[in-house]
Scaffold this motif. Structure first.
Motif, short mmCIF file in Angstrom:
data_model
loop_
_atom_site.label_atom_id
_atom_site.label_comp_id
_atom_site.label_asym_id
_atom_site.label_seq_id
_atom_site.Cartn_x
_atom_site.Cartn_y
_atom_site.Cartn_z
N THR A 290 0.83 -1.21 0.00
CA THR A 290 0.00 0.00 0.00
C THR A 290 0.86 1.25 0.00
O THR A 290 0.59 2.21 -0.74
N MET A 291 1.90 1.26 0.81
CA MET A 291 2.79 2.43 0.88
C MET A 291 3.49 2.66 -0.46
O MET A 291 3.66 3.80 -0.89
N MET A 292 3.89 1.57 -1.12
CA MET A 292 4.54 1.72 -2.43
C MET A 292 3.56 2.30 -3.44
O MET A 292 3.91 3.18 -4.24
N GLU A 293 2.31 1.82 -3.42
CA GLU A 293 1.29 2.32 -4.34
C GLU A 293 1.01 3.81 -4.10
O GLU A 293 0.80 4.58 -5.03
N ASN A 294 1.03 4.21 -2.81
CA ASN A 294 0.77 5.61 -2.45
C ASN A 294 1.99 6.50 -2.61
O ASN A 294 1.91 7.71 -2.37
N LYS A 295 3.13 5.86 -2.94
CA LYS A 295 4.41 6.58 -3.03
C LYS A 295 4.78 7.23 -1.69
O LYS A 295 5.32 8.35 -1.64
N TRP A 296 4.50 6.53 -0.61
CA TRP A 296 4.95 6.95 0.72
C TRP A 296 6.32 6.30 0.94
O TRP A 296 6.47 5.34 1.69
N LEU A 297 7.33 6.85 0.28
CA LEU A 297 8.64 6.18 0.22
C LEU A 297 9.61 6.66 1.28
O LEU A 297 10.73 6.17 1.37
N GLY A 298 9.19 7.64 2.10
CA GLY A 298 10.10 8.15 3.13
C GLY A 298 10.45 9.60 2.88
O GLY A 298 9.67 10.36 2.29
N ASN A 299 11.64 9.98 3.30
CA ASN A 299 12.04 11.39 3.23
C ASN A 299 11.98 11.96 1.81
O ASN A 299 11.67 13.13 1.61
N LYS A 300 12.30 11.13 0.83
CA LYS A 300 12.34 11.63 -0.55
C LYS A 300 10.96 12.05 -1.06
O LYS A 300 10.86 12.87 -1.98
N THR A 301 9.88 11.49 -0.48
CA THR A 301 8.53 11.89 -0.88
C THR A 301 7.79 12.61 0.25
O THR A 301 6.58 12.75 0.22
N LYS A 302 8.56 13.03 1.27
CA LYS A 302 8.05 13.83 2.39
C LYS A 302 7.16 13.04 3.35
O LYS A 302 6.63 13.60 4.32
N GLN A 303 6.96 11.76 3.09
CA GLN A 303 6.23 10.93 4.04
C GLN A 303 6.53 9.46 3.80
O GLN A 303 6.75 9.04 2.66
#
Length: 801
Positions: A290-303
């Motif tokens: 789910t996180m990959m689909e939402n692009k919640w990748l960490g600091n590089k995507t701000k979340q």
């Protein structure tokens, strides 16, 4: 043939390529950094009327990448001036230049076809015998080698750096199937001696050693977090400094590295290791998908697992991801009874027995976590390594673990570890069962100051190779101890050299440490040839014991405080004017009093990663252990004539007044905290104590004579004092500094000017020390100074008034 590396070519200027280029520049190697030519102009280039044939356009990708790297924090380079050692270019125009380099390293994207294309071009221009390596994190060498010449294959290997290359010490060397043994040996030695890394020989298996074990550990936690009903904050609390891991622990680390990076490696292991007994563990949990689909990748995507926001009151707030609802919520502090039991245990290695015995959720977590890790690493021998110590070395150097899996297993107890595994339905490997049956109780033992490990094929304890260049204080302390109190241990390093090792909390300098330093000089002057002041803790010293200073000041025990400061000053001068050479070996944080000690040694052998500075302004005082005096002395040693004197003195004044901290030992030379031509830098911290010992011996054997105390320090008096007072008044008027800051600065100005003498005068060091001590004591009577010290004691951070 002796192989020397004078120039390297790095192909690929991304985050890793530029970082590796910077680290080679750090150690004095000339670098040719190459990347592809842009396919089209950007808007700025169009506006300037440039074409694709313009050199600035053709080198845009490499130049932009290097510039971004040099601006990044933490910095990839020891000193920005070292960037001059890097020349940029592009693969179309400049690849022919690799004929003049000694090592070509490919650091392009992780695609086999692209790497093969690069190697085909490299082969056209490389000089036979030149080393070629790849920074791949897992593509099999046999595929990359395909179609290459015999000479290419004989000189081809994986040299896998971890990101960021300057700071992470792991350097995995994976020789190709045809790679010559001498090339492998050279790369292992070069990584350790020149690059300052922990060189680990790995086999050509998916993800090699570091990522294979590290990603298993993270994936294991991904699956455990929901099983045990833990929050991400709780897991980070349990897997951080309490067990000797970085503060970023697990989920914060993934945010920093990037979830996509972790997923890429995990997928690679899942696809390429079908026979791994933990194969299903590398399958991504639903919340990761789910996180990959939402692009919640960490600091590089701000979340990622965490998200920084600004709340309704305008304050910054950190939100944490709830893995059940997949929504962000305010982060919560985690607390466990088991962790409270370890607060009095200083070393993480001594905490593990307590942690696995915990009666709460934390205890259950540790039992499951360590059982899974022990079971996994035992089965990776001989698959990924024939020697168990290489697995521990990789995890410590690549992931910042203080202790590797087998060291933790030793700490828990080998038989207790087996018990934990069996409770989780896992069986010990045949070699572990055989080892225990033979009566071997540990994976590691120490004999005659050297570390031995259990060698599985030999079925016996074998000396760990590569130790001859190191002095490991943990190994020699018990047998070479000459003196000990609560603050220091003094060890005999052999050949007439003593070592004084700090043992206080965070290596702070208090009464016992000062007593130990004086005792060390006494012993060395009586029966030895020289003294090293060094330790192998996380930091050399974070400074003086400000808690003691605070209590004396609050109780208004000014006579006692005056004596304590004088004792500090006298001890520093003892370092300077003893009958034997003193060598300081700073590393990590070397602040305040730790810096002052280094300033007063005959020589400094600093680790490259030394963050040194006089930071006393942050707690409302000036350096009182000789630091203010010493910066005035060092300034006058650089005096030439006229206005230059004032400029030089002002630079040294600002180093203290702005609490400047060098971000590397090399940067410390620019601040004159280290001195060119006298002090030296060691890239590999593991070699530091041994190097410091060598320099102490060299000084002694060169006929070291006790120095004569200086009476020739030129101070400028009112000429300098007036300049400083005008400057601080102007800064206060423009609201750049507070009134209290101005008061501190004026006290420092008085010391460094040598008081309000009517004309330049030559004085003794003791004269300046007396001014320094008087200024320091007067500042401790200030309410705002006490507030700053109290704030520092509570938060660990300076307070500005």
């Amino acid at each position: 043939m002796t192989r020397r590396i004078k120039k390297v070519a790095i192909i690929g200027s991304g985050i890793m390529g530029s970082g590796i280029a910077c680290h080679f520049a750090n150690i004095g190697v000339e670098v040719l950094l190459l990347d592809i030519v842009p396919r089209e102009l950007n808007d700025k280039e169009k506006a300037k009327g440039l074409t694709l044939e313009n050199k600035a356009v053709r080198n845009r990708i490499v130049n932009d990448a290097l510039a971004a790297s040099l601006k990044s924090k933490p910095s990839p380079i020891y000193n920005q001036k070292f960037a001059d050692r890097i020349t940029t270019g592009n693969l179309d125009d400049d690849l022919h230049k690799i004929k003049d380099v000694d090592w070509v390293m490919e650091v392009v994207v992780e695609r086999l076809d692209i790497k093969q294309s690069v190697f085909e071009k490299v082969e056209k221009y490389r000089t036979p015998g030149t080393i070629v390596s790849t920074n791949t994190s897992g593509i099999p060498i046999k595929f990359m080698n395909e179609g290459r010449s015999e000479d290419f294959r004989k000189h081809f290997a994986v040299t896998h750096f971890f990101n960021p290359p300057r700071y992470l010490k792991l350097f995995e060397v994976v020789p190709g199937p045809d790679c010559k043994q001498e090339v492998t040996d050279f790369l292992m030695d070069y990584g350790s001696k020149f690059l300052g890394k922990t060189s680990v020989l790995a086999k050509d298996t998916p993800a090699f050693i570091g990522n294979r074990i590290g990603i298993f550990g993270i994936q294991s936690l991904f699956h455990q977090v929901k099983e045990l009903g833990l929050t991400i904050e709780e897991v980070d609390k349990l897997t951080g400094p309490v067990i000797g891991r970085p503060k970023s622990a697990t989920f914060r680390t993934v945010d920093v590295v990037g979830l996509d990076t972790l997923v890429h490696v995990a997928n690679g292991i899942y696809e390429n290791c079908p026979n791994d007994e933990a194969h299903d563990l590398f399958k991504l949990p639903d919340f990761i998908t789910t996180m990959m689909e939402n692009k919640w990748l960490g600091n590089k995507t701000k979340q990622g697992f965490y998200k920084k926001t600004v709340n309704a009151e305008g304050k910054k707030e950190i939100l944490a991801l709830d893995l059940d609802t997949m929504e962000y919520r305010p982060s919560k502090k985690a607390k466990f009874a088991t962790l409270e039991l370890t607060k009095t245990i200083d070393k993480p290695i001594d905490r593990f027995k307590v942690l696995v015995g915990g009666k709460d959720k934390a205890g259950e977590f540790y039992r499951k976590n360590f059982a899974a890790m022990f079971a996994y690493v035992q089965n990776r021998i001989p698959e990924i390594s024939d020697e168990l110590y290489r697995i521990d070395d990789a995890m410590k150097a690549g992931f910042g673990w203080e202790n590797g899996p087998f060291e933790i297993w030793d700490a828990v107890g080998v038989e207790k570890g087996i018990e934990l595994m069996k409770a989780e339905g896992k069986e010990p490997a045949a070699w572990v069962t055989e080892m225990v049956a033979k009566g071997e109780k540990y994976f590691y033992t120490v004999k005659d100051g050297a570390t031995y490990y259990y060698d599985v094929p030999a079925k016996a304890q074998v000396k760990k190779p590569g130790q001859d260049s190191f002095i490991i204080l943990d190994n020699i302390r018990k047998t070479t101890e000459v003196f000990k109190n609560s603050g220091v241990v003094i060890e005999d390093l052999g050949d007439g050299i003593l070592n004084c090792e700090f043992q206080s909390k965070m290596n702070t300098i208090g009464g016992d440490v000062l007593a130990g330093l004086n005792k060390a000089v006494d012993l060395a002057e009586k029966d030895f040839q020289g003294l090293v002041i060094g330790n192998q803790g996380a930091n050399f010293s974070v400074g003086a014991n400000i808690g003691m200073i605070f209590m004396m000041a609050v109780e208004q025990e000014y006579d006692e405080l005056n004596m304590a400061i004088k004792y500090f000053q006298d001890t520093m001068m003892r370092m300077r004017y003893s009958a034997i050479p003193t060598v300081a070996a700073p590393h990590g944080m070397t602040l305040g009093g730790g810096c002052e000690l280094s300033l007063h040694a005959d020589k400094v052998v600093a680790a490259a990663e030394t963050y040194i500075g006089l930071v006393e302004f942050g707690v409302g005082v000036i350096p009182g252990g000789g630091g203010s005096k010493e910066m005035a002395v060092r300034a006058q040693d650089l005096f030439h004539s006229g206005d230059v004197q004032l400029n030089v003195l002002q630079e040294h004044f600002l180093t203290i007044g702005m609490a400047k901290v060098a971000t590397s030992a090399h940067e410390a030379f620019d601040l004159n905290l280290l001195q060119k031509g006298k002090d030296v830098v060691v890239v590999n911290k593991d070699r530091q104590i041994a190097e410091a010992k060598k320099h102490a011996l060299l000084l002694a054997e060169a006929g070291y004579t006790q120095p004569v105390k200086r009476k020739d320090v030129l101070v400028l008096g009112k000429q300098a004092l007036g300049m400083f007072l005008v400057g601080t008044d102007s800064m206060n008027a423009s609201k750049y500094i507070s009134e209290h800051d101005q008061k501190i600065a004026n006290k420092l100005a008085y010391v460094m000017a040598g008081g309000d003498l009517s004309e330049p005068t030559k004085v003794t060091e003791q004269y300046l020390l007396d001014l320094e001590r008087e200024a320091f004591l007067s500042l401790t009577t200030e309410r705002k100074t006490l507030e700053r010290i109290q704030h520092m004691l509570k938060t660990g951070k300076p307070l500005r008034n």
